[in-house]
Design a protein around this motif. Structure first.
Motif, short mmCIF file in Angstrom:
data_model
loop_
_atom_site.label_atom_id
_atom_site.label_comp_id
_atom_site.label_asym_id
_atom_site.label_seq_id
_atom_site.Cartn_x
_atom_site.Cartn_y
_atom_site.Cartn_z
N ALA A 196 0.83 -1.21 0.00
CA ALA A 196 0.00 0.00 0.00
C ALA A 196 0.87 1.25 0.00
N VAL A 197 1.91 1.26 0.81
CA VAL A 197 2.81 2.42 0.86
C VAL A 197 3.54 2.57 -0.47
N ARG A 198 4.00 1.45 -1.01
CA ARG A 198 4.72 1.49 -2.29
C ARG A 198 3.83 2.02 -3.41
N ASN A 199 2.56 1.69 -3.38
CA ASN A 199 1.63 2.17 -4.40
C ASN A 199 1.24 3.62 -4.18
N ALA A 200 1.29 4.10 -2.94
CA ALA A 200 0.88 5.47 -2.63
C ALA A 200 1.97 6.49 -2.92
N VAL A 201 3.23 6.10 -2.85
CA VAL A 201 4.33 7.05 -2.99
C VAL A 201 4.29 7.80 -4.32
N PRO A 202 4.15 7.13 -5.47
CA PRO A 202 4.11 7.91 -6.73
C PRO A 202 2.95 8.90 -6.77
N PHE A 203 1.80 8.50 -6.25
CA PHE A 203 0.65 9.41 -6.22
C PHE A 203 0.95 10.63 -5.35
N LEU A 204 1.58 10.42 -4.21
CA LEU A 204 1.90 11.54 -3.32
C LEU A 204 2.95 12.46 -3.93
N VAL A 205 3.92 11.90 -4.62
CA VAL A 205 4.94 12.72 -5.27
C VAL A 205 4.31 13.55 -6.39
N ILE A 206 3.49 12.93 -7.21
CA ILE A 206 2.81 13.67 -8.28
C ILE A 206 1.92 14.75 -7.71
N THR A 207 1.22 14.45 -6.62
CA THR A 207 0.35 15.44 -5.99
C THR A 207 1.17 16.62 -5.48
N GLY A 208 2.29 16.34 -4.84
CA GLY A 208 3.15 17.42 -4.34
C GLY A 208 3.67 18.30 -5.46
N LEU A 209 4.12 17.67 -6.54
CA LEU A 209 4.59 18.45 -7.69
C LEU A 209 3.47 19.27 -8.31
N TRP A 210 2.28 18.69 -8.39
CA TRP A 210 1.15 19.40 -8.97
C TRP A 210 0.78 20.62 -8.13
N VAL A 211 0.83 20.51 -6.83
CA VAL A 211 0.53 21.65 -5.95
C VAL A 211 1.57 22.75 -6.16
N VAL A 212 2.83 22.39 -6.26
CA VAL A 212 3.88 23.39 -6.48
C VAL A 212 3.67 24.10 -7.81
N VAL B 137 -12.88 34.37 -9.50
CA VAL B 137 -11.77 34.25 -10.43
C VAL B 137 -10.58 33.58 -9.73
N HIS B 138 -10.31 34.03 -8.50
CA HIS B 138 -9.21 33.42 -7.74
C HIS B 138 -9.54 31.96 -7.41
N ALA B 139 -10.77 31.69 -7.07
CA ALA B 139 -11.17 30.31 -6.74
C ALA B 139 -11.09 29.41 -7.96
N SER B 140 -11.38 29.95 -9.15
CA SER B 140 -11.36 29.12 -10.35
C SER B 140 -9.95 28.63 -10.68
N VAL B 141 -8.94 29.35 -10.21
CA VAL B 141 -7.57 28.91 -10.44
C VAL B 141 -7.34 27.55 -9.79
N PHE B 142 -7.98 27.33 -8.64
CA PHE B 142 -7.79 26.09 -7.90
C PHE B 142 -8.94 25.10 -8.09
N ALA B 143 -10.09 25.56 -8.54
CA ALA B 143 -11.27 24.70 -8.61
C ALA B 143 -11.12 23.60 -9.67
N VAL B 144 -10.72 23.97 -10.86
CA VAL B 144 -10.65 22.98 -11.94
C VAL B 144 -9.61 21.90 -11.64
N PRO B 145 -8.37 22.27 -11.30
CA PRO B 145 -7.42 21.21 -10.94
C PRO B 145 -7.84 20.48 -9.67
N GLY B 146 -8.51 21.17 -8.75
CA GLY B 146 -8.96 20.54 -7.52
C GLY B 146 -9.97 19.44 -7.77
N VAL B 147 -10.86 19.66 -8.72
CA VAL B 147 -11.85 18.63 -9.06
C VAL B 147 -11.14 17.41 -9.64
N GLY B 148 -10.18 17.65 -10.51
CA GLY B 148 -9.42 16.53 -11.08
C GLY B 148 -8.64 15.77 -10.01
N PHE B 149 -8.03 16.51 -9.10
CA PHE B 149 -7.28 15.88 -8.01
C PHE B 149 -8.20 15.05 -7.12
#
Length: 77
Positions: free
Chosen positions: A12-28, A51-63
């Motif tokens: 479970a940890v091994r499968n979660a690490v790539p997802f967490l790394v991609i999530t961290g990079l996406w947030v940055v 307008v400010h919320a829309s910057v985060f809303a679309v990627p947030g829905v995908g995440f």
């Protein structure tokens, strides 16, 4: 039993690490784009909160959709 549990947790940890790394990079990247958006905004322009919320809303829905998929499917291939 203990070995089986240890193997399950390790998988479970091994499968979660790539997802967490991609999530961290996406947030940055998302915060960097938002910073450029704010830095290049003309001084005499003010944007509504939506307008400010829309910057985060679309990627947030995908995440959230991807997080839900990972939660439902888990480590199964």
């Amino acid at each position: 039993m203990a070995q089986s549990l240890r193997t399950s947790v390790t998988d479970a940890v091994r499968n979660a690490v790539p997802f967490l790394v991609i999530t961290g990079l996406w947030v940055v990247v998302m915060l960097a784009i938002y910073g450029v958006f704010l830095a290049t905004k003309p001084a005499d322009i003010t944007y509504s909160p939506w307008v400010h919320a829309s910057v985060f809303a679309v990627p947030g829905v995908g995440f959230l959709g991807h997080a839900l998929q990972q939660a439902l499917v888990g480590g199964r291939n």
